[in-house]
Design a protein around this motif. Structure first.
Motif, PDB file in Angstrom:
ATOM      1  N   SER A   5     -18.958 -23.688 -12.265  1.00 23.41           N
ATOM      2  CA  SER A   5     -19.780 -22.543 -12.630  1.00 23.41           C
ATOM      3  C   SER A   5     -18.959 -21.674 -13.570  1.00 23.41           C
ATOM      4  O   SER A   5     -17.722 -21.723 -13.547  1.00 23.41           O
ATOM      5  N   ALA A   6     -19.650 -20.876 -14.355  1.00 20.83           N
ATOM      6  CA  ALA A   6     -18.939 -19.935 -15.224  1.00 20.83           C
ATOM      7  C   ALA A   6     -18.155 -18.965 -14.346  1.00 20.83           C
ATOM      8  O   ALA A   6     -18.670 -18.487 -13.334  1.00 20.83           O
ATOM      9  N   ARG A   7     -16.909 -18.713 -14.719  1.00 16.67           N
ATOM     10  CA  ARG A   7     -16.101 -17.761 -13.958  1.00 16.67           C
ATOM     11  C   ARG A   7     -16.588 -16.351 -14.278  1.00 16.67           C
ATOM     12  O   ARG A   7     -16.722 -15.983 -15.438  1.00 16.67           O
ATOM     13  N   PRO A   8     -16.851 -15.542 -13.263  1.00 22.03           N
ATOM     14  CA  PRO A   8     -17.289 -14.171 -13.519  1.00 22.03           C
ATOM     15  C   PRO A   8     -16.203 -13.378 -14.248  1.00 22.03           C
ATOM     16  O   PRO A   8     -15.018 -13.678 -14.133  1.00 22.03           O
ATOM     17  N   ILE A   9     -16.628 -12.380 -14.979  1.00 20.45           N
ATOM     18  CA  ILE A   9     -15.694 -11.506 -15.685  1.00 20.45           C
ATOM     19  C   ILE A   9     -15.527 -10.238 -14.851  1.00 20.45           C
ATOM     20  O   ILE A   9     -16.507  -9.561 -14.527  1.00 20.45           O
ATOM     21  N   ARG A  10     -14.280  -9.987 -14.464  1.00 19.44           N
ATOM     22  CA  ARG A  10     -13.984  -8.769 -13.697  1.00 19.44           C
ATOM     23  C   ARG A  10     -14.067  -7.570 -14.636  1.00 19.44           C
ATOM     24  O   ARG A  10     -13.474  -7.588 -15.717  1.00 19.44           O
ATOM     25  N   PRO A  11     -14.776  -6.525 -14.255  1.00 20.81           N
ATOM     26  CA  PRO A  11     -14.871  -5.344 -15.110  1.00 20.81           C
ATOM     27  C   PRO A  11     -13.477  -4.807 -15.451  1.00 20.81           C
ATOM     28  O   PRO A  11     -12.593  -4.738 -14.589  1.00 20.81           O
ATOM     29  N   ALA A  12     -13.289  -4.447 -16.701  1.00 19.35           N
ATOM     30  CA  ALA A  12     -11.986  -3.970 -17.181  1.00 19.35           C
ATOM     31  C   ALA A  12     -11.470  -2.806 -16.341  1.00 19.35           C
ATOM     32  O   ALA A  12     -10.268  -2.706 -16.078  1.00 19.35           O
ATOM     33  N   ALA A  13     -12.347  -1.959 -15.887  1.00 16.77           N
ATOM     34  CA  ALA A  13     -11.929  -0.808 -15.092  1.00 16.77           C
ATOM     35  C   ALA A  13     -11.307  -1.208 -13.757  1.00 16.77           C
ATOM     36  O   ALA A  13     -10.550  -0.451 -13.167  1.00 16.77           O
ATOM     37  N   LEU A  14     -11.596  -2.421 -13.279  1.00 17.84           N
ATOM     38  CA  LEU A  14     -11.051  -2.872 -11.991  1.00 17.84           C
ATOM     39  C   LEU A  14      -9.831  -3.781 -12.139  1.00 17.84           C
ATOM     40  O   LEU A  14      -9.178  -4.099 -11.149  1.00 17.84           O
ATOM     41  N   LEU A  15      -9.518  -4.173 -13.366  1.00 16.33           N
ATOM     42  CA  LEU A  15      -8.369  -5.071 -13.559  1.00 16.33           C
ATOM     43  C   LEU A  15      -7.041  -4.419 -13.198  1.00 16.33           C
ATOM     44  O   LEU A  15      -6.112  -5.112 -12.771  1.00 16.33           O
TER      45      LEU A  15
END
Length: 85
Positions: A52-62
């Motif tokens: 499955s496509a890997r989700p993108i973690r929101p930049a604010a939470l990185l």
């Protein structure tokens, strides 16, 4: 929490946390979309599962939940599992 591994296990292509071509299986084995399609034919060589496509973690939470720096790379190359036919 997803590990968000930094590269393709097959070709070692960089896959930063915002990569739209990062694919994962249920065990978070990580490959680029090109390898999943052209080399692995949609089957994880490690577990035999699909991708499955890997989700993108929101930049604010990185910052609070950083991506992994642990690279997994198969220097011997990768191939579809023999039992995946």
């Amino acid at each position: 929490m997803l590990e968000l591994r930094p590269g393709c296990e097959c070709c070692d292509k960089n896959l930063p946390p915002d990569a739209t071509d990062a694919m994962i299986c249920t065990f978070e084995c990580t490959f680029c979309a090109d390898c999943v399609e052209s080399v692995l034919r949609g089957v994880c060589p490690n577990c035999g599962g699909n991708f499955s496509a890997r989700p993108i973690r929101p930049a604010a939470l990185l910052q609070k939940y950083p991506a992994s720096t642990r690279r997994v790379f198969k220097a011997e190359g990768c191939a579809p599992r023999a039992d995946a036919a």
